[in-house]
Design an enzyme around this catalytic site. Structure first.
Site, PDB file in Angstrom:
ATOM      1  N   GLU A 131       5.971  13.711  -4.501  1.00 19.83           N
ATOM      2  CA  GLU A 131       6.249  12.308  -4.783  1.00 19.83           C
ATOM      3  C   GLU A 131       6.469  12.131  -6.281  1.00 19.83           C
ATOM      4  OE1 GLU A 131       3.027   9.998  -3.245  1.00 19.83           O
ATOM      5  OE2 GLU A 131       3.687  10.222  -1.169  1.00 19.83           O
ATOM      6  N   ASP A 190      -3.269  11.751  -2.795  1.00 16.85           N
ATOM      7  CA  ASP A 190      -2.062  11.669  -3.608  1.00 16.85           C
ATOM      8  C   ASP A 190      -2.298  11.056  -4.981  1.00 16.85           C
ATOM      9  OD1 ASP A 190      -0.950  12.733  -1.381  1.00 16.85           O
ATOM     10  OD2 ASP A 190       0.545  11.182  -1.068  1.00 16.85           O
ATOM     11  N   CYS A 238      -6.671   8.899   3.322  1.00 12.99           N
ATOM     12  CA  CYS A 238      -5.520   9.013   2.435  1.00 12.99           C
ATOM     13  C   CYS A 238      -4.261   9.456   3.168  1.00 12.99           C
ATOM     14  CB  CYS A 238      -5.828   9.966   1.276  1.00 12.99           C
ATOM     15  SG  CYS A 238      -4.613   9.824  -0.058  1.00 12.99           S
ATOM     16  N   ASP A 239      -3.150   9.218   2.509  1.00 14.93           N
ATOM     17  CA  ASP A 239      -1.801   9.251   3.045  1.00 14.93           C
ATOM     18  C   ASP A 239      -1.512  10.277   4.141  1.00 14.93           C
ATOM     19  OD1 ASP A 239      -1.689   7.476   1.015  1.00 14.93           O
ATOM     20  OD2 ASP A 239      -0.092   8.434  -0.103  1.00 14.93           O
ATOM     21  N   LYS A 240      -1.532  11.570   3.808  1.00 11.22           N
ATOM     22  CA  LYS A 240      -1.087  12.584   4.758  1.00 11.22           C
ATOM     23  C   LYS A 240      -2.114  12.870   5.847  1.00 11.22           C
ATOM     24  CE  LYS A 240       2.283  12.563   2.021  1.00 11.22           C
ATOM     25  NZ  LYS A 240       1.629  11.608   1.115  1.00 11.22           N
ATOM     26  N   SER A 257       6.203   7.824  -3.682  1.00 12.11           N
ATOM     27  CA  SER A 257       4.987   7.182  -3.206  1.00 12.11           C
ATOM     28  C   SER A 257       5.331   5.860  -2.547  1.00 12.11           C
ATOM     29  CB  SER A 257       4.052   6.923  -4.394  1.00 12.11           C
ATOM     30  OG  SER A 257       3.033   6.018  -4.039  1.00 12.11           O
TER      31      SER A 257
END
Length: 574
Positions: A451, A88, A129-131, A477
């Site tokens: 985001e 992201d 990372c995020d996802k 975010s």
């Protein structure tokens, strides 16, 4: 441990390793250096989201190698593979962010296909990372083979002018630069020191939020989320994760035994208690969906409302993930919630023990203020609040951790895409007291539900973070702060009320009552709806087009398939 220990005759890998008809399949395995004993042992997928896109992912390959050693030491044959991740921080602020949420589905789907195609018996998944964290957890629950999740670890904090900094500070510095309060030289100096190592963003943004979730929901070993990525102590957790998956296989303990309604409530509680990312309200329903459990944004909101905010973490607070690790990590928060009766202690975990058993010897540390006691919380309710009202009948969400004012009312300034909003903010074409509306950025309308950190950080950098509100059918975010309301549903692309807002309409937000109101009469909205026309986006082929055809509402997790409730078989039972 021997092959007989695991009952190969019932394992999925028998379809590629057992019997004379599988001689061609075995020849491929021999070609890769496996011996006969390894071929007839359980085959364990070890997946990571390693890549060179960003620091979040670059330590994962090393950790995967150690996890493989743990699998082998416990009698399994590890089979490594990788899948994508969209980072992201790199995708932020431009059209690349449309790929972010979509990548969660691609990760889950690609892991499913690899496991199905090669008939692996169990899974160890490492993500940064995020996802990628929810993507791997979704795949684990979907496949329902014995699985252990492991977070790759957070980045070390940067130091700038004697202060601890994260990438959030760099995004906000862009706004300061636009406002003329930060020079070119200062911005250049900051960007070079803000991210000093491998690992995911250090604040309680989405990666660290979902890392906390991995422990609270029971899919990760206790304490495994804590150590920063560069620390070699992570290797011990990687090895133990490999060993643990073999124990789960032996004992036939599967993800859907672990991810129950109570476990999901525990996960929501850890998000609230740590002031975590609003993205958890998308990811927890999606994980629940893979288990056939109805658990939407409103269910999560109830947990948020009864859970105190006790971990003083950025962006709303003062500390980063490494600081929480220094006082004992996620288990400290979990034990404090458990002691206060705010967490279900009887949920089973990948250790084979319950939450309460795992936390039995954890003691709340004195002489620190990273995590405070439940009896003296930073706020009595969670750091994240779900809103509902005539502007968002399907709900919306806002992170209130660190906010001074929980009500806001003002006239709308409407934009139909993020680029237009960011350009206006950069040029300071707004007035204090307004509610900026960014629409047609939802799951279908974006497509991809972007985001908006670049825009929200620019507002903070310009010094108006507490003087402007922002609402969107897109996302924010985990690093966003201020009165920023995301996931407004139904989204504009399906003619949700957000599509009917006009410049100057009064919008009232109240995070104490949990309401979001458009101060326009139903008759006026009905007349506007009669003349509304659907919008056409620029993604009329390819992956983003496919995603837009299948994705559902943010309220249910932006899911793209029917889920466990419609299954006629489970992969683990083939």
């Amino acid at each position: 441990m021997t092959t007989k220990t695991y009952g190969k005759s019932t394992l999925v890998s028998r379809h590629v390793t057992e019997g004379p008809e599988r001689a061609p399949h075995r020849s491929y395995l021999y070609a890769m250096g496996l011996n006969e004993a390894q071929i007839h042992a359980p085959l364990i997928g070890v997946v990571s989201t390693w890549n060179e896109a960003a620091p979040c992912n670059i330590a994962l390959a090393r950790q995967a190698q150690i996890a493989k050693k743990g699998v082998a030491a416990a009698g399994g044959t590890p089979r490594e593979f990788t899948t994508i991740t969209v980072t992201d921080g790199i995708a932020m602020g431009h059209a690349g962010m449309k790929s972010s949420l979509v990548s969660r589905e691609v990760i889950a789907d690609s892991v499913e296909l690899t496991m199905r195609g090669h008939c692996y018996d169990a899974l160890v998944g490492l993500a940064g990372c995020d996802k990628s964290l929810p993507g791997l957890m979704m795949a684990m629950v979907r496949l329902n083979v014995p699985s252990v999740f492991m977070y790759g670890g957070s980045i070390l904090p940067g130091q700038f002018k004697g202060q601890t900094v994260t990438v959030q500070d760099v995004f906000e510095a862009v706004g300061k630069h636009a406002a003329g309060t930060t020079s070119d030289a200062e911005l250049n100096a900051l960007e070079q020191v803000a991210c000093p190592s491998s690992g995911s963003c250090g604040g309680q943004f989405t990666a660290n939020t979902m890392a906390c979730v991995s422990e609270a929901i029971g899919l990760a070993l206790p304490g495994s989320a804590g150590a920063p990525a560069p620390y070699e102590s992570r290797d011990a957790y990687a090895f133990a994760s490999g060993e643990a998956v073999m124990s789960l296989l032996k004992n036939k303990l599967r993800p859907r035994d672990i991810v129950t309604r109570k476990a999901l409530e525990n996960a929501a509680a850890i998000v609230a208690a740590t002031g975590g990312s609003t993205n958890a309200a998308l990811h927890l329903p999606a994980i629940a969906h893979e288990a056939g459990i109805a658990f939407d944004i409103h269910d999560i909101g109830k947990i948020f409302a009864r859970t105190p905010y006790i971990a003083d973490l950025k962006p709303g607070g003062r500390y980063v993930a490494m600081d929480m690790y220094g006082i004992g990590g996620v288990p400290i928060v979990m034990k404090e919630l458990l002691t206060a009766g705010l967490m279900h202690g009887d949920c089973i975990t990948v250790t084979g023990k319950t939450i309460a058993e795992n936390l039995k010897d954890i003691h709340f540390p004195a002489n620190q203020d990273v995590v405070v006691p439940v009896k003296t919380p930073l706020s009595p309710t969670g750091g994240v609040v779900v809103l509902k009202g005539n502007l968002a009948p399907e709900g919306a969400i806002v992170k209130v951790a660190g906010m001074k004012h929980l009500q806001f009312s003002g006239p709308a300034r409407v934009f139909d895409c993020e680029e237009d909003a960011f350009a206006a903010v950069s040029a300071r074409r707004y007035k204090e007291g307004e509610v900026i509306v960014i629409r047609y950025e939802g799951p279908k309308g974006g497509p991809g539900m972007r985001e908006m950190l670049a825009t929200t950080a620019a507002l903070y950098g310009q010094g108006v973070g507490e003087k402007i509100a922002l609402i969107t059918d897109g996302r924010f975010s985990g690093a966003t702060r201020g009165f920023c309301v995301g996931h407004v549903g139904p989204e504009a692309a399906v003619c949700g009320p957000i599509a009917l807002i006009e410049n100057g309409d009064i919008i009232t937000l109240d995070a104490t009552t949990g309401t979001i109101t458009l101060e326009v009469s139903e008759d006026v909205l009905k007349a506007r709806k009669a003349t509304w026309q659907p919008r056409t986006h620029d993604y009329q082929s390819g992956t983003l087009w496919k995603y837009a055809q299948t994705v559902g509402a943010a309220e249910k997790g932006a899911i793209t398939h029917p889920g466990a409730s419609k299954e006629t078989h489970v992969f683990a039972d083939l």
